[in-house]
Write a protein that holds these residues in place. Structure first.
Motif, PDB file in Angstrom:
ATOM      1  N   LEU A 125      35.156  31.989  29.902  1.00 36.49           N
ATOM      2  CA  LEU A 125      35.557  33.222  30.592  1.00 36.49           C
ATOM      3  C   LEU A 125      34.416  33.752  31.459  1.00 36.49           C
ATOM      4  CD1 LEU A 125      37.524  34.881  27.657  1.00 36.49           C
ATOM      5  CD2 LEU A 125      38.481  34.415  29.932  1.00 36.49           C
ATOM      6  N   ASP A 126      33.176  33.668  30.949  1.00 43.21           N
ATOM      7  CA  ASP A 126      32.034  34.114  31.750  1.00 43.21           C
ATOM      8  C   ASP A 126      31.878  33.252  33.000  1.00 43.21           C
ATOM      9  OD1 ASP A 126      30.991  36.420  30.527  1.00 43.21           O
ATOM     10  OD2 ASP A 126      30.109  35.220  28.926  1.00 43.21           O
TER      11      ASP A 126
ATOM     12  N   ASP B  89      34.310  34.180  35.683  1.00 39.98           N
ATOM     13  CA  ASP B  89      34.366  35.613  36.022  1.00 39.98           C
ATOM     14  C   ASP B  89      33.847  35.883  37.440  1.00 39.98           C
ATOM     15  OD1 ASP B  89      34.071  38.355  36.217  1.00 39.98           O
ATOM     16  OD2 ASP B  89      32.460  38.489  34.736  1.00 39.98           O
TER      17      ASP B  89
ATOM     18  N   ALA C 108      30.849  38.262  37.599  1.00 41.55           N
ATOM     19  CA  ALA C 108      29.696  37.992  36.717  1.00 41.55           C
ATOM     20  C   ALA C 108      28.373  38.387  37.355  1.00 41.55           C
ATOM     21  CB  ALA C 108      29.679  36.521  36.320  1.00 41.55           C
TER      22      ALA C 108
ATOM     23  N   LYS D 153      39.218  42.268  35.328  1.00 48.31           N
ATOM     24  CA  LYS D 153      38.243  41.845  34.309  1.00 48.31           C
ATOM     25  C   LYS D 153      38.360  42.718  33.064  1.00 48.31           C
ATOM     26  CE  LYS D 153      33.442  40.949  33.145  1.00 48.31           C
ATOM     27  NZ  LYS D 153      32.030  40.868  33.581  1.00 48.31           N
TER      28      LYS D 153
ATOM     29  N   SER E 219      29.485  41.142  29.446  1.00 47.09           N
ATOM     30  CA  SER E 219      29.942  39.757  29.542  1.00 47.09           C
ATOM     31  C   SER E 219      30.860  39.436  28.360  1.00 47.09           C
ATOM     32  CB  SER E 219      28.751  38.794  29.550  1.00 47.09           C
ATOM     33  OG  SER E 219      28.160  38.749  28.259  1.00 47.09           O
TER      34      SER E 219
END
Ligand SMILES: *Cc1c(COP(=O)(O)O)cnc(C)c1O
Length: 435
Positions: A22-23, A26, A29, A337, A416
């Motif tokens: 997922l990070d 993203d 991020a 997000k 995060s």
């Protein structure tokens, strides 16, 4: 035989892989790196950005530049670039910053938002303004029992001052206010109805459009407290037809402790547009011509009338830095997000905490929740207050909300997915130790 890891550690490895995935995917991020993360080296999971956002790296520099160049360099001349309001000096910051906030976060056209005071003070002013304009027979304020304490306390005080009555809607603390409850409570005696958009306890996201319509159908005004939604949930105040709104800038907007709040006053309620709302704290800064210093108060015909005294200019510098970041990121991307973060926290809680008896108090439907996830002791044997203290000692920072809640605040620009896992794993350990 090949060594098969025990089921629990395999699960944790899976969850870690999922968090890393997922990070990696993203799109926001990179914004995390814009925060001063290194200022808190002992904090491995900051899950309280909904109470106090982290500082941005650009903030100390912006404050220093302001002090040296603007305050130090311009001195008193900084207030009015050429001796007038409207020429870009500090006098214009409350409305300029308000317009920026309206554009990037509130769905509000310019000229309806100011940055000033605290949320509590602005809430008081707007409640009083709404009640001062009420017509004969409308002597009730509609509110809900689970609203943030400051809102309830101010309402109690104003009701006593104005001889009005509060009609309380009993809300389920694990959910929040809905349009049906509002429709049942408002009527010909309602002057004002006021609610929080995202419930500070459960994280429930109210249907602001439907509730605003319900209040208007009863002929009353609506005042929204946006403290827990601004900067995390897209708002459309103009489109929803909202009358009044307030909110904080030190939560998801990262303006810093005690950063000034904001207030929204729809054009149609301003003198300039034929409106009649007047707030009661008539100070010189809300006067139509602050520097005339003449006799008798004349309110500014626009949103400036919401200002009372000298606004906290230095404290607006970090707010602007936060809003500029939000503008670059885009509130819709932030919400996307946010939904993934709360969904991830929910998945982790289901895997690691719910089996121990911990309960999830936040709606499971993404559309019905804001930016934080609230857990309750349930049958886990956990003492939420002590568990929160134990977590803080270990560098994991959620917050405790009486009587038995632990809130995981997930600030989309600084949190995060792996950080969420770190936090939930630490809580799992605390739960296991409590047994
Ligand atoms: C945080 C919060 C406030 C805080 O008000 P202050 O005047 O800044 O202390 C008010 N209302 C709600 C709903 C909040 O979440």
């Amino acid at each position: 035989m090949s060594a098969t890891p025990p089921a629990t550690s395999r699960t944790v490895a899976d969850l870690a892989a999922r968090s890393a995935e997922l990070d990696a995917a993203d799109p926001l991020a990179a914004h995390r790196g814009e925060f001063l993360l290194e200022a808190a080296p002992g904090v491995s999971a900051y899950l309280d950005g909904n109470s106090l956002g982290r500082p941005l790296k650009a903030t100390p520099e912006a404050v220093q530049r302001f002090v040296e160049q603007e305050w130090g360099g311009r001195l008193i001349q900084g207030w009015t670039e050429d001796g007038q309001v409207g020429a870009g000096g500090w006098m214009d910051w409350p409305t300029d910053l308000g317009d920026l906030l309206g554009r990037v976060a509130l769905g509000a056209a310019g000229g309806q938002t100011v940055v000033a005071d605290s949320t509590t003070v602005l809430f008081y002013k707007l409640v009083r303004a709404a009640l001062a304009a009420r017509v004969e027979g409308r002597d009730e304020i509609v509110a809900d029992t689970d609203n943030f304490p400051t809102d309830r306390f101010v309402l109690e005080g104003v009701a006593a001052e104005t001889g009005t009555r509060i009609r309380w809607i009993e809300t389920d603390p694990a959910a929040g206010i809905d349009a049906e409850q509002v429709r049942a409570a408002v009527g010909p005696r309602t002057a004002l109805a006021t609610f929080s958009h995202v419930a500070y306890r459960s994280g429930h996201l109210a249907d602001a459009a439907a509730i605003t319509a319900a209040v208007h159908d009863a002929g009353a005004l609506v005042l929204w407290d946006l403290s827990h939604s601004v900067g995390s949930v897209p708002l459309a105040l103009d489109e929803w037809g909202v009358d009044l709104a307030v909110g904080c800038t030190y939560k998801y907007l990262n303006g810093g402790p005690g950063a000034p709040a904001f207030a929204y006053l729809a054009h149609r309620h301003q003198g300039r547009h034929g409106g009649a709302l007047r707030q009661p704290v008539q100070g010189w800064m809300g006067h139509a011509d602050p520097f005339a210093m003449g006799r008798g108060y004349q309110p500014d015909p626009g949103v400036r009338q919401l200002i009372s005294g000298t606004p906290p200019i230095v404290s607006m510098v970090p707010v602007r830095v936060g809003l500029e970041q939000l503008r670059r990121a885009g509130i819709d991307a932030v919400r996307r997000k946010s939904v993934l973060l709360t969904g991830h926290a929910l998945e982790l809680a289901d895997a690691l905490l719910v089996p121990h008896g911990v309960q999830v108090a936040t709606p499971r439907e993404a559309a019905a929740r804001g930016g934080h996830l609230t857990l309750r002791e349930g049958t886990s044997g956990l003492d939420a207050r002590r568990a929160t203290a134990a977590l803080w000692q270990r560098g994991v920072v959620p917050d405790f909300r009486a009587p038995d809640g632990i809130r995981l605040g997930l600030a989309p620009l600084s949190t995060s997915f792996t950080e969420v896992l770190t936090g939930v794993l630490a809580l799992q350990r605390v739960v296991e130790e409590a047994r």
